[in-house]
Design a protein around this motif. Structure first.
Motif, mmCIF file in Angstrom:
data_model
loop_
_atom_site.group_PDB
_atom_site.id
_atom_site.type_symbol
_atom_site.label_atom_id
_atom_site.label_comp_id
_atom_site.label_asym_id
_atom_site.label_seq_id
_atom_site.Cartn_x
_atom_site.Cartn_y
_atom_site.Cartn_z
ATOM 1 N N GLY A 70 0.774 -1.230 0.000
ATOM 2 C CA GLY A 70 0.000 0.000 0.000
ATOM 3 C C GLY A 70 0.802 1.275 0.000
ATOM 4 O O GLY A 70 0.305 2.320 0.388
ATOM 5 N N ASP A 71 2.044 1.269 -0.465
ATOM 6 C CA ASP A 71 2.885 2.462 -0.450
ATOM 7 C C ASP A 71 2.773 3.203 -1.764
ATOM 8 O O ASP A 71 3.341 2.800 -2.761
ATOM 9 C CB ASP A 71 4.335 2.036 -0.198
ATOM 10 N N ARG A 72 1.993 4.275 -1.787
ATOM 11 C CA ARG A 72 1.838 5.058 -3.004
ATOM 12 C C ARG A 72 2.492 6.407 -2.782
ATOM 13 O O ARG A 72 1.932 7.310 -2.193
ATOM 14 C CB ARG A 72 0.356 5.226 -3.350
ATOM 15 N N SER A 73 3.718 6.573 -3.279
ATOM 16 C CA SER A 73 4.461 7.801 -3.032
ATOM 17 C C SER A 73 3.976 8.949 -3.904
ATOM 18 O O SER A 73 4.256 10.092 -3.635
ATOM 19 C CB SER A 73 5.954 7.559 -3.275
ATOM 20 N N SER A 74 3.268 8.648 -4.979
ATOM 21 C CA SER A 74 2.734 9.684 -5.848
ATOM 22 C C SER A 74 1.398 9.214 -6.387
ATOM 23 O O SER A 74 1.295 8.111 -6.903
ATOM 24 C CB SER A 74 3.691 9.954 -7.016
ATOM 25 N N THR A 75 0.367 10.047 -6.266
ATOM 26 C CA THR A 75 -0.950 9.624 -6.719
ATOM 27 C C THR A 75 -1.421 10.400 -7.935
ATOM 28 O O THR A 75 -2.428 10.043 -8.535
ATOM 29 C CB THR A 75 -1.976 9.818 -5.587
ATOM 30 N N ALA A 76 -0.699 11.449 -8.329
ATOM 31 C CA ALA A 76 -1.149 12.314 -9.416
ATOM 32 C C ALA A 76 -1.499 11.581 -10.707
ATOM 33 O O ALA A 76 -2.542 11.840 -11.298
ATOM 34 C CB ALA A 76 -0.098 13.392 -9.690
ATOM 35 N N PRO A 77 -0.650 10.628 -11.185
ATOM 36 C CA PRO A 77 -0.972 9.978 -12.457
ATOM 37 C C PRO A 77 -2.013 8.867 -12.312
ATOM 38 O O PRO A 77 -2.400 8.260 -13.293
ATOM 39 C CB PRO A 77 0.368 9.365 -12.893
ATOM 40 N N PHE A 78 -2.450 8.600 -11.083
ATOM 41 C CA PHE A 78 -3.278 7.421 -10.859
ATOM 42 C C PHE A 78 -4.394 7.742 -9.880
ATOM 43 O O PHE A 78 -4.640 7.021 -8.925
ATOM 44 C CB PHE A 78 -2.396 6.292 -10.323
ATOM 45 N N ASP A 79 -5.078 8.845 -10.116
ATOM 46 C CA ASP A 79 -6.095 9.300 -9.175
ATOM 47 C C ASP A 79 -7.455 8.654 -9.367
ATOM 48 O O ASP A 79 -8.256 8.594 -8.449
ATOM 49 C CB ASP A 79 -6.269 10.821 -9.277
ATOM 50 N N ASP A 80 -7.741 8.205 -10.569
ATOM 51 C CA ASP A 80 -9.078 7.703 -10.873
ATOM 52 C C ASP A 80 -9.227 6.263 -10.403
ATOM 53 O O ASP A 80 -9.130 5.315 -11.176
ATOM 54 C CB ASP A 80 -9.331 7.795 -12.377
ATOM 55 N N SER A 88 -5.259 -4.565 -24.156
ATOM 56 C CA SER A 88 -5.807 -4.214 -25.464
ATOM 57 C C SER A 88 -4.896 -4.678 -26.597
ATOM 58 O O SER A 88 -5.343 -4.849 -27.726
ATOM 59 C CB SER A 88 -6.005 -2.695 -25.566
ATOM 60 N N ARG A 89 -3.601 -4.881 -26.286
ATOM 61 C CA ARG A 89 -2.668 -5.365 -27.308
ATOM 62 C C ARG A 89 -1.472 -6.034 -26.642
ATOM 63 O O ARG A 89 -0.967 -5.548 -25.637
ATOM 64 C CB ARG A 89 -2.164 -4.209 -28.175
ATOM 65 N N VAL A 90 -1.047 -7.169 -27.197
ATOM 66 C CA VAL A 90 0.157 -7.846 -26.716
ATOM 67 C C VAL A 90 1.324 -7.406 -27.588
ATOM 68 O O VAL A 90 1.372 -7.718 -28.784
ATOM 69 C CB VAL A 90 -0.002 -9.382 -26.771
ATOM 70 N N SER A 174 2.855 6.999 -17.942
ATOM 71 C CA SER A 174 3.067 8.122 -18.860
ATOM 72 C C SER A 174 2.708 7.756 -20.293
ATOM 73 O O SER A 174 2.525 8.630 -21.139
ATOM 74 C CB SER A 174 4.524 8.589 -18.801
ATOM 75 N N ALA A 175 2.643 6.468 -20.588
ATOM 76 C CA ALA A 175 2.315 6.016 -21.940
ATOM 77 C C ALA A 175 0.801 6.049 -22.150
ATOM 78 O O ALA A 175 0.025 5.853 -21.214
ATOM 79 C CB ALA A 175 2.835 4.599 -22.158
ATOM 80 N N ASP A 176 0.374 6.313 -23.376
ATOM 81 C CA ASP A 176 -1.038 6.347 -23.710
ATOM 82 C C ASP A 176 -1.282 5.473 -24.939
ATOM 83 O O ASP A 176 -0.911 5.858 -26.043
ATOM 84 C CB ASP A 176 -1.488 7.779 -23.989
ATOM 85 N N PRO A 177 -1.854 4.270 -24.741
ATOM 86 C CA PRO A 177 -2.351 3.714 -23.477
ATOM 87 C C PRO A 177 -1.211 3.271 -22.566
ATOM 88 O O PRO A 177 -0.062 3.155 -23.011
ATOM 89 C CB PRO A 177 -3.179 2.513 -23.947
ATOM 90 N N VAL A 211 2.431 -5.511 -22.574
ATOM 91 C CA VAL A 211 1.092 -5.310 -23.128
ATOM 92 C C VAL A 211 0.643 -3.874 -22.938
ATOM 93 O O VAL A 211 1.064 -3.169 -22.018
ATOM 94 C CB VAL A 211 0.071 -6.243 -22.455
ATOM 95 N N ALA A 212 -0.213 -3.431 -23.851
ATOM 96 C CA ALA A 212 -0.906 -2.154 -23.677
ATOM 97 C C ALA A 212 -2.226 -2.452 -22.984
ATOM 98 O O ALA A 212 -2.887 -3.453 -23.272
ATOM 99 C CB ALA A 212 -1.148 -1.502 -25.040
ATOM 100 N N VAL A 213 -2.627 -1.576 -22.041
ATOM 101 C CA VAL A 213 -3.860 -1.795 -21.296
ATOM 102 C C VAL A 213 -4.755 -0.568 -21.365
ATOM 103 O O VAL A 213 -4.268 0.562 -21.492
ATOM 104 C CB VAL A 213 -3.571 -2.154 -19.817
ATOM 105 N N THR A 214 -6.034 -0.805 -21.287
ATOM 106 C CA THR A 214 -7.002 0.282 -21.260
ATOM 107 C C THR A 214 -7.942 0.102 -20.082
ATOM 108 O O THR A 214 -8.231 -1.018 -19.668
ATOM 109 C CB THR A 214 -7.823 0.324 -22.567
ATOM 110 N N ALA A 215 -8.429 1.206 -19.537
ATOM 111 C CA ALA A 215 -9.324 1.161 -18.384
ATOM 112 C C ALA A 215 -10.723 0.767 -18.824
ATOM 113 O O ALA A 215 -11.179 1.108 -19.921
ATOM 114 C CB ALA A 215 -9.354 2.504 -17.682
#
Length: 216
Positions: A70-80, A88-90, A174-177, A211-215
């Motif tokens: 449970g150690d999250r030192s930064s939450t900005a990129p992962f708030d949702d 979505s792709r291998v 930082s990658a999209d996706p 892999v690329a992943v999507t929410a």
């Protein structure tokens, strides 16, 4: 003829799913994994001894580190959160240990991987064609900058043997996706003694992917 079953635990390696039981006297025998039975054993395979590789595009093998609970030192990129991510792709697949005949089912598990992240730093991982008493795997994650690191494990046992699975990996936020690199290690062991003769079987597999992943 009398028989009594004894459990034989086959320890895990390090990035891992399951098989049927084959019996041979005394010595351990290796058998291909059956969709619903898999877990780790022995020691973690070294990337230098990796087996056959199948790739859609060049991708490096994951080299994640274990995470703190449970150690999250930064939450900005992962708030949702909570959030579910699906492949979505291998981009790449590598078998590090196991029978080459298992590659199609292992690659399918990579393609069908799902991560469910919660706000408290925990997550669950599952995929297709795996043991329901072993999966989902549960673990923890942490975020450092734009990199999310995660690890999880699971274990199951019955009168005839035991199974184990371990997962480690990273997600590039930082990658999209987002891009995930992970390794899954599984193994199982079964044993029995019949008329004072010992029988045993064991399987072990280690494979992973990029892999690329999507929410969603």
């Amino acid at each position: 003829m009398k028989g009594r079953f004894v459990s034989m635990t086959v320890g895990c390696l390090v990035l891992a799913a399951c098989g049927g039981t084959s019996r041979a006297p005394v010595a351990a025998t290796t058998r291909p994994p059956v969709a619903d039975s898999s877990a780790p054993s022995a020691s973690h395979p070294s990337p230098s001894s990796a087996g056959p590789t199948v790739e859609d595009s060049p991708a490096s093998s994951p080299e994640p580190s274990d995470t703190g609970a449970g150690d999250r030192s930064s939450t900005a990129p992962f708030d949702d959160l909570p959030a579910t991510y699906r492949v979505s792709r291998v981009a790449g697949f590598t078998q590090y240990q196991g029978n080459p005949a298992w590659i199609p089912s292992e690659r399918s598990r990579v393609a069908n991987a799902v991560w469910e992240f919660d706000r408290d730093g925990t997550f669950a991982f599952t995929t297709s064609n795996v043991r329901t008493d072993l999966f989902p795997l549960h673990g923890t994650y942490r975020v450092e900058g734009t990199t999310l690191s995660f690890s999880a494990h699971g274990a199951a046992a019955n009168a005839g043997g035991s199974a184990h699975a371990e997962l480690i990996g990273t997600m590039d936020l930082s990658a999209d996706p987002h891009v995930v690199r992970f390794r899954l290690i599984t193994g199982s062991g079964y044993g029995a003694v019949v008329d004072d003769q010992r029988f045993a079987s064991a399987t072990a597999a280690a494979y992973g992917g990029t892999v690329a992943v999507t929410a969603g």
